[in-house]
Design a protein around this motif. Structure first.
Motif, PDB file in Angstrom:
ATOM      1  N   SER A  85      58.347  36.755  25.706  1.00  0.00           N
ATOM      2  CA  SER A  85      58.390  36.892  27.231  1.00  0.00           C
ATOM      3  C   SER A  85      59.144  35.918  27.723  1.00  0.00           C
ATOM      4  O   SER A  85      59.503  34.980  27.251  1.00  0.00           O
ATOM      5  N   LEU A 133      58.717  44.779  30.137  1.00  0.00           N
ATOM      6  CA  LEU A 133      59.858  44.044  29.853  1.00  0.00           C
ATOM      7  C   LEU A 133      61.005  44.930  29.671  1.00  0.00           C
ATOM      8  O   LEU A 133      61.058  45.871  29.174  1.00  0.00           O
ATOM      9  N   LYS A 186      67.257  40.248  39.440  1.00  0.00           N
ATOM     10  CA  LYS A 186      66.311  41.395  39.394  1.00  0.00           C
ATOM     11  C   LYS A 186      66.788  42.586  39.720  1.00  0.00           C
ATOM     12  O   LYS A 186      67.824  42.506  40.777  1.00  0.00           O
TER      13      LYS A 186
HETATM   14  C1  PLP Z   1      61.907  36.886  35.916  1.00  0.00           C
HETATM   15  C2  PLP Z   1      60.572  36.815  35.455  1.00  0.00           C
HETATM   16  C3  PLP Z   1      59.232  36.135  35.865  1.00  0.00           C
HETATM   17  C4  PLP Z   1      59.547  34.887  36.817  1.00  0.00           C
HETATM   18  O1  PLP Z   1      60.165  35.338  38.056  1.00  0.00           O
HETATM   19  P1  PLP Z   1      60.377  34.227  39.029  1.00  0.00           P
HETATM   20  O2  PLP Z   1      60.290  34.983  40.478  1.00  0.00           O
HETATM   21  O3  PLP Z   1      61.841  33.799  38.636  1.00  0.00           O
HETATM   22  O4  PLP Z   1      59.404  33.266  39.074  1.00  0.00           O
HETATM   23  C5  PLP Z   1      58.385  36.134  35.207  1.00  0.00           C
HETATM   24  N1  PLP Z   1      57.968  37.098  34.446  1.00  0.00           N
HETATM   25  C6  PLP Z   1      59.172  37.839  33.664  1.00  0.00           C
HETATM   26  C7  PLP Z   1      58.877  38.886  32.767  1.00  0.00           C
HETATM   27  C8  PLP Z   1      60.369  37.686  34.269  1.00  0.00           C
HETATM   28  O5  PLP Z   1      61.232  38.572  33.851  1.00  0.00           O
END
Ligand code: PLP
Length: 377
Positions: A85, A133, A186
């Motif tokens: 992860s 994921l 994202k």
């Molecule tokens: C991007 C991500 C995070 C963290 O997100 P942030 O907003 O950058 O802190 C946590 N877990 C997963 C699986 C991610 O892909």
């Protein structure tokens, strides 16, 4: 021609008029942080996800820490996390002083392997943290049964999960509490850091609201040890403008993945394409990352970099082998599925603005790399 791993020029220009329109009103208001625009975004996310409570935060990593704090998890407690992860799955548990207990991932799906969870449960276990994921969710039906039997909290790391649904329920709302990330890359990206917490539980929601704002309650009194993890109003304004394109963007991502699948089919001797695992429940997948598995991954990535094609190895070192948790004494070989994926998995460029020509270029380059190697593996 270059194909960056991520770009948003077009998305940016399509949201700009709405941002500019909102900016005038925004500049007239007095609230810059966790104010009016943030309330409007929370409402929009509640409508989109069906969450009774959506609470905006600074980012998803903070959201995970705040969720653990809201559930009262701390020193002496164990939290079950997948060993494959993003770093946040590990760091959030360490931040509250609890101990991460790693579990291997489901072959092909990259999420927590629920068949291995029960063996990791001890008397100290307080919570399980599945991570959805790349493009599909963990088997939440199996996980909920285990969590109920052992009376464990379920904290969903749905940082990548916006738009994903399990039997009609949005990711993050199947367990007790869940998080979203709006990191720029994202599926729904801000222009900087931003995150959210989703829950159905009013008590958890009110604890979260205090913790993310320095422990303050509505009357302005510090009720608990808090944090400063609030969302900026300018990010909320941008995100609300981008939400208008969220479903079209998800459709564009799916179309790009279908194009990749088609182009890569003749290369299947080398390239393993993403698969959707069979589930008992209807799930809605969202393609956040197009992840292939290949032999000679690092050599391929270097070859593509030389052709100005961006890629990203997800994740080159599983969490149980990270230096920060050396003291937990995990060994190489403990989690074979994750360790194999960590040497073979490669994310290809995927974002709404990607063009069919770019996808063709990426796949042609991959074909040339393996043709030059000569041998199949
Ligand atoms: C991007 C991500 C995070 C963290 O997100 P942030 O907003 O950058 O802190 C946590 N877990 C997963 C699986 C991610 O892909």
């Amino acid at each position: 021609m270059t194909v960056p791993f991520f770009a948003m020029n077009h998305s940016f220009s399509s949201a700009l008029p709405l941002l500019e329109e909102g900016l005038d009103a925004f500049l007239d208001q007095s609230g810059w942080v966790n104010d009016k625009q943030v309330r409007l975004l929370e409402q929009a996310i509640e409508v989109y996800t069906g969450a009774p409570f959506a609470i905006a935060t600074g980012n998803a990593t903070d959201s995970l820490i705040i969720s653990l704090m809201a559930l009262g998890i701390g020193p002496g407690d164990e939290v079950i996390v997948p060993c494959y992860s993003f770093f946040a799955s590990l760091s959030c548990v360490l931040h509250v002083g609890a101990t991460p207990v790693f579990v291997d991932i489901e072959p092909g799906g990259y999420g927590l392997d629920c068949a291995l969870v029960e063996a990791a449960i001890t008397l100290r276990t307080k919570a399980i943290m599945p991570v959805h994921l790349f493009r599909q969710m963990v088997d939440m039906q199996a996980l909920k049964v285990i969590a109920q039997q052992h009376r464990l909290w379920v904290i969903e790391d749905s940082a990548e999960g916006i738009g994903m649904r399990w039997d009609g329920e949005h990711a993050g709302l199947i367990g007790d509490i869940g998080v979203l990330s709006f990191f720029p890359t994202k599926t729904l990206g801000a222009l900087g850091d931003a995150g959210m917490i989703l829950t159905r539980d009013p008590l958890l929601a009110s604890r979260v609201r205090q913790i993310m704002d320095n422990g303050r309650d509505a009357a302005g009194l510090a009720q608990c040890l808090g944090y400063n993890s609030r969302m900026d109003d300018v990010q909320a304004l941008w995100l609300r403008a981008r939400m208008l394109e969220l479903e079209p963007d998800i459709a564009r991502r799916a179309a790009h993945c279908a194009a990749y699948d088609e182009y890569l089919e003749p290369l299947k001797q080398w390239v393993q394409r993403p698969v959707t695992l069979a589930r008992d429940c209807l799930q809605r997948t969202v393609n956040y990352v197009y992840l292939i598995e290949v032999p000679q991954r690092d050599a391929l990535a270097a070859f593509l970099t030389a052709r100005h094609i961006g890629t990203e190895a997800y994740y080159p070192l599983p969490l149980h082998l990270q230096p920060v948790c050396e003291y937990l004494d995990y060994q190489s070989g403990d989690f074979p599925v994750a360790e194999r994926a960590s040497t073979r998995a490669l994310g290809l460029p995927l974002y709404p603005d990607l063009t069919p020509a770019s996808i063709g270029l990426v796949c042609t380059a991959i074909g040339e790399f393996y043709a030059a190697q000569g041998t199949a593996q």
